[in-house]
Write a protein that holds these residues in place. Structure first.
Motif, PDB file in Angstrom:
ATOM      1  N   HIS A 191      44.481  37.209  47.566  1.00 15.50           N
ATOM      2  CA  HIS A 191      44.475  38.481  47.857  1.00 15.50           C
ATOM      3  C   HIS A 191      43.100  38.953  47.471  1.00 15.50           C
ATOM      4  O   HIS A 191      42.483  38.517  46.493  1.00 15.50           O
ATOM      5  CB  HIS A 191      45.472  39.368  47.001  1.00 15.50           C
ATOM      6  CG  HIS A 191      46.799  38.689  46.899  1.00 15.50           C
ATOM      7  ND1 HIS A 191      47.694  39.042  48.015  1.00 15.50           N
ATOM      8  CD2 HIS A 191      47.474  38.268  46.212  1.00 15.50           C
ATOM      9  CE1 HIS A 191      49.232  38.555  47.842  1.00 15.50           C
ATOM     10  NE2 HIS A 191      48.751  37.827  46.650  1.00 15.50           N
ATOM     11  N   ILE A 192      42.266  39.495  48.642  1.00 13.83           N
ATOM     12  CA  ILE A 192      41.062  39.438  48.581  1.00 13.83           C
ATOM     13  C   ILE A 192      40.723  41.201  48.506  1.00 13.83           C
ATOM     14  O   ILE A 192      41.065  41.784  49.768  1.00 13.83           O
ATOM     15  CB  ILE A 192      40.212  39.024  49.346  1.00 13.83           C
ATOM     16  CG1 ILE A 192      40.324  37.283  49.278  1.00 13.83           C
ATOM     17  CG2 ILE A 192      38.665  39.155  49.393  1.00 13.83           C
ATOM     18  CD1 ILE A 192      39.899  36.537  50.312  1.00 13.83           C
ATOM     19  N   LYS A 193      39.953  41.820  47.739  1.00 17.06           N
ATOM     20  CA  LYS A 193      39.769  43.237  48.040  1.00 17.06           C
ATOM     21  C   LYS A 193      38.173  43.252  47.742  1.00 17.06           C
ATOM     22  O   LYS A 193      37.460  42.765  47.050  1.00 17.06           O
ATOM     23  CB  LYS A 193      40.042  44.083  47.028  1.00 17.06           C
ATOM     24  CG  LYS A 193      39.661  45.577  46.794  1.00 17.06           C
ATOM     25  CD  LYS A 193      40.343  46.372  45.773  1.00 17.06           C
ATOM     26  CE  LYS A 193      40.201  47.900  45.821  1.00 17.06           C
ATOM     27  NZ  LYS A 193      40.720  48.613  44.998  1.00 17.06           N
ATOM     28  N   THR A 194      37.246  43.845  48.909  1.00 21.97           N
ATOM     29  CA  THR A 194      35.936  43.928  48.895  1.00 21.97           C
ATOM     30  C   THR A 194      35.607  45.494  48.596  1.00 21.97           C
ATOM     31  O   THR A 194      35.882  46.380  49.008  1.00 21.97           O
ATOM     32  CB  THR A 194      35.371  43.447  50.335  1.00 21.97           C
ATOM     33  OG1 THR A 194      35.892  42.229  50.549  1.00 21.97           O
ATOM     34  CG2 THR A 194      33.811  43.733  50.324  1.00 21.97           C
ATOM     35  N   THR A 195      34.445  45.520  47.652  1.00 23.59           N
ATOM     36  CA  THR A 195      34.143  46.716  47.172  1.00 23.59           C
ATOM     37  C   THR A 195      32.726  46.922  47.753  1.00 23.59           C
ATOM     38  O   THR A 195      31.763  46.123  47.279  1.00 23.59           O
ATOM     39  CB  THR A 195      34.093  47.125  45.598  1.00 23.59           C
ATOM     40  OG1 THR A 195      35.630  46.950  45.207  1.00 23.59           O
ATOM     41  CG2 THR A 195      33.394  48.482  45.268  1.00 23.59           C
ATOM     42  N   ALA A 196      32.345  47.738  48.613  1.00 26.94           N
ATOM     43  CA  ALA A 196      30.996  47.849  48.958  1.00 26.94           C
ATOM     44  C   ALA A 196      30.057  48.443  47.970  1.00 26.94           C
ATOM     45  O   ALA A 196      30.245  49.387  47.189  1.00 26.94           O
ATOM     46  CB  ALA A 196      30.605  49.038  50.481  1.00 26.94           C
ATOM     47  N   GLY A 197      28.908  47.898  47.770  1.00 24.93           N
ATOM     48  CA  GLY A 197      27.776  48.176  46.693  1.00 24.93           C
ATOM     49  C   GLY A 197      26.460  48.563  47.362  1.00 24.93           C
ATOM     50  O   GLY A 197      26.279  48.303  48.600  1.00 24.93           O
ATOM     51  N   THR A 198      25.611  49.017  46.582  1.00 24.91           N
ATOM     52  CA  THR A 198      24.211  49.351  47.281  1.00 24.91           C
ATOM     53  C   THR A 198      23.422  48.422  47.597  1.00 24.91           C
ATOM     54  O   THR A 198      22.552  48.627  48.375  1.00 24.91           O
ATOM     55  CB  THR A 198      23.737  50.417  46.198  1.00 24.91           C
ATOM     56  OG1 THR A 198      23.451  49.782  45.247  1.00 24.91           O
ATOM     57  CG2 THR A 198      24.501  51.666  45.994  1.00 24.91           C
TER      58      THR A 198
END
Length: 631
Positions: free
Chosen positions: A99-106
């Motif tokens: 299960h993969i969750k991507t969090t956008a960073g700066t």
């Protein structure tokens, strides 16, 4: 692996094990360390009853976890090293789902990955078994040479499964069985619970352990990468002694009344008859019984012999071509010789004494409601002495074949069969000459009065009304007019003899109480009241098998099974089936739950235990499709 030694385990927060999480890179043939990205680990080691699982939570930059994203279903191992000890491997298996969750960073993306893993035992749930070990075994019972033991059967299943797991799972051939020699357990001959028609290897292993009182776990050696099944009886030596210091004190649960079953009704398939395997009385049928259940007779003062015959050289005995006349390796033969062309008609007979068979006893076989037909293979051969040697002949003319049934009171029925398919081809018995008989018996049989002299029917030849409930003896007899010359020989061959069934294994049908009585435990009923279980499985195909299974399930469920849990910091590797001493009492580990969080970097182990000799949970459930969750 560690030898079982007594060890006082003092839990302390200062004893923090080092944790390592690695995934195998098949392209580079090397382990990749992902420990720095691990934020949490949860391992549930459940032994042989369920497939053990692990959940690994990772966090990090996408670039640093790219190898896992490219090949997610890969080999994975979790290790820890307690202070002052060697590296231990509580989990070794494969990633089943991610299960993969991507969090956008700066600056760049940050991802969270959760890996759901199954240990190496999962591959055994992909291979199905369709071989009937019990049918082969029971045909030789009580003969004890070259019998299938539980160990031999399990090893055979692991080495020669019907299928091979696909994808990342390698062949199950690599599995080894680690279990001490035990003639009363893992090395005992198998019994009627070994009919594996559509089971997986995993099902078979836990069913066998359930039956013989063994526990264990699946383990992979880190140095050889060979998986093992470690099996132990409940009475093994204690592996560890726990002291008074716990992260969580022992908690006890007495067991629930809803888990108790003390009255067992069995619903199965169609009863195959007696013997259930169809070959038990003719496969080593002479040598293995004492007193002998087979005898031979011949008239005119001639001596008859009887014994077991090997099918392998049968072609040399009765012709160049082997007849399609065999089940298993052996059949019964009756023989007589010394006749010449001047000898008048004589009779050679083979007798099966049902009242001498231990499973039946002196009252004889009850063939009234359970059985419908008598099935067997039959062949007769004459050998004439010529200058070229013994030449086999099967006489079509001047031959009469008769079968007799005798009850305990001496009443007798006779069936006269007129042969229609005996023939000769160049002095050899052709391959389609097997004589298969399917004679109606019991309520299916029509009985003609004495003196009717009708062929292919039962005729009452002696006594009063025949007692089908007390069938004492079965006889095959051939009336022969010799044609062969001096020292001609005559043989009868009988194979695959069975009083076939046809009755549904149903606890509420007519005469069911006599054939398959309800299995219950009165002491459990007195203690807890009546708790009924309907055991349903269409693969139960004999009333003997039904009784064995009901008795086994009753033994496992007639009393509640108390459990105890406690939590410590682990300093050695313990597995389900290991015996531990807690507060002076011995318990057997049922499940181990490891937990680790990056926040405190503390590994904990929670052990769920039962009494040392408590039975395993049974495989059977009230509905065949409601089996315990194994994935």
């Amino acid at each position: 692996m560690f030898s079982p030694i007594d060890l006082i385990i003092m839990s302390s927060s200062s004893s923090v094990p080092e944790i390592t999480v690695e995934c195998y890179d098949q392209n580079n043939n090397a382990w990749q360390d992902h420990t720095n990205h691990v934020v949490g680990i949860d391992i549930r080691e459940t032994g042989i009853q369920r497939i053990s699982t692990a959940v690994i939570n990772l966090e990090g930059q996408r670039s640093s976890l790219e190898s896992i994203l490219q090949t997610p279903h890969r080999l994975t191992r979790i290790q820890f090293r307690p202070p002052g000890t060697n590296t231990l491997t509580p989990f070794y298996g494969y990633v089943n789902a991610d299960h993969i969750k991507t969090t956008a960073g700066t600056i760049e993306e940050h991802i969270k990955i959760s890996l759901d893993c199954l240990n190496t035992a999962a591959r055994l749930d992909d291979d199905t078994i369709t071989f009937d070990y019990w049918q082969l075994q029971s045909a030789q019972t009580p003969y004890t040479t070259n019998n299938w033991t539980y160990r031999k059967m399990l090893q055979n299943i692991l080495e020669y499964p019907d299928s091979r797991a696909a994808g990342a799972h390698p062949s199950p051939i690599a599995f080894d069985i680690d279990a001490p020699n035990n003639p009363n357990g893992i090395d005992h001959v198998i019994d009627s619970g070994c009919n594996y028609q559509t089971h997986t290897i995993f099902d078979v292993i836990r069913t066998v352990c359930d039956r013989i009182g063994y526990d264990g776990y699946y383990y992979t050696e880190s140095n050889t990468i060979r998986p093992k099944i470690v099996l132990r009886p409940f009475q093994k030596t204690a592996s560890a002694v726990f002291g008074p210091n716990y992260l969580r004190e022992p908690e006890y649960f007495s067991g629930a009344l809803s888990d108790i079953r003390n009255v067992i009704y069995v619903w199965g398939g169609i009863d195959t008859g007696y013997p259930p395997d169809g070959d038990r009385w003719t496969e080593y049928g002479y040598a293995k019984y004492n007193p002998r259940i087979w005898s031979a007779t011949a008239d005119n003062g001639r001596t008859a012999t009887i014994g077991d015959y090997d099918h392998t050289p049968q072609g040399a005995l009765i012709g160049k071509q082997k007849p399609q006349y065999k089940k298993g390796n052996r059949c019964i033969y009756a023989g007589s010789n010394g006749y010449n062309t001047q000898t008048p008609v004589f009779t050679l007979a083979a007798n099966l004494h049902l009242d001498r068979i231990p499973d039946i006893g002196p009252t004889g076989l009850n063939a009234l409601h359970r059985t419908t037909h008598l099935n067997f293979l039959f062949l007769m051969a004459e050998y004439q002495n010529q200058s070229t040697g013994m030449v086999p002949i099967i006489e079509k003319h001047g031959q009469k074949t008769m079968f007799y049934l005798i009850d305990n009171s001496g009443n007798e029925l006779r069936y006269t069969a007129v042969p229609t398919n005996y023939s000769i081809a160049n002095n050899n018995v052709i391959t389609n000459n097997d004589y298969f008989f399917n004679l109606p018996i019991g309520t299916n049989a029509e009985i003609k009065p004495n003196g009717s002299n009708t062929n292919n029917n039962w005729e009452q030849t002696r006594g009063e009304e025949f007692d089908w409930e007390h069938l004492n003896r079965f006889t095959t007899a051939v009336e022969i007019t010799p044609h062969g010359g001096q020292n001609s020989q005559f043989f009868l061959f009988i194979d695959s003899l069975q009083f076939s069934g046809g009755v549904k294994i149903d606890p509420f049908t007519m005469n069911a109480l006599n054939i398959s009585p309800v299995i219950k435990d009165q002491q459990s009923i007195n203690n807890y009241g009546i708790h009924v279980m309907h055991l349903r499985d269409n693969e139960i195909n004999s009333f003997e098998h039904a009784k064995v299974e009901a008795t086994r399930v009753l033994a496992n469920l007639k009393d509640p099974i108390p459990t105890m849990t406690f939590t410590v910091v682990p300093t050695q590797l313990l597995w389900p089936g290991d015996i531990v001493q807690v507060s002076g009492a011995y318990h057997r580990i049922k499940e181990v739950h490891y937990n680790w969080l990056n926040t405190d970097k503390k590994l904990t182990a929670t052990y769920t235990c039962v009494n040392q000799t408590s039975p395993l949970p049974p495989i059977w459930t009230e509905e065949s499709y409601q089996k315990y969750l194994i994935k």
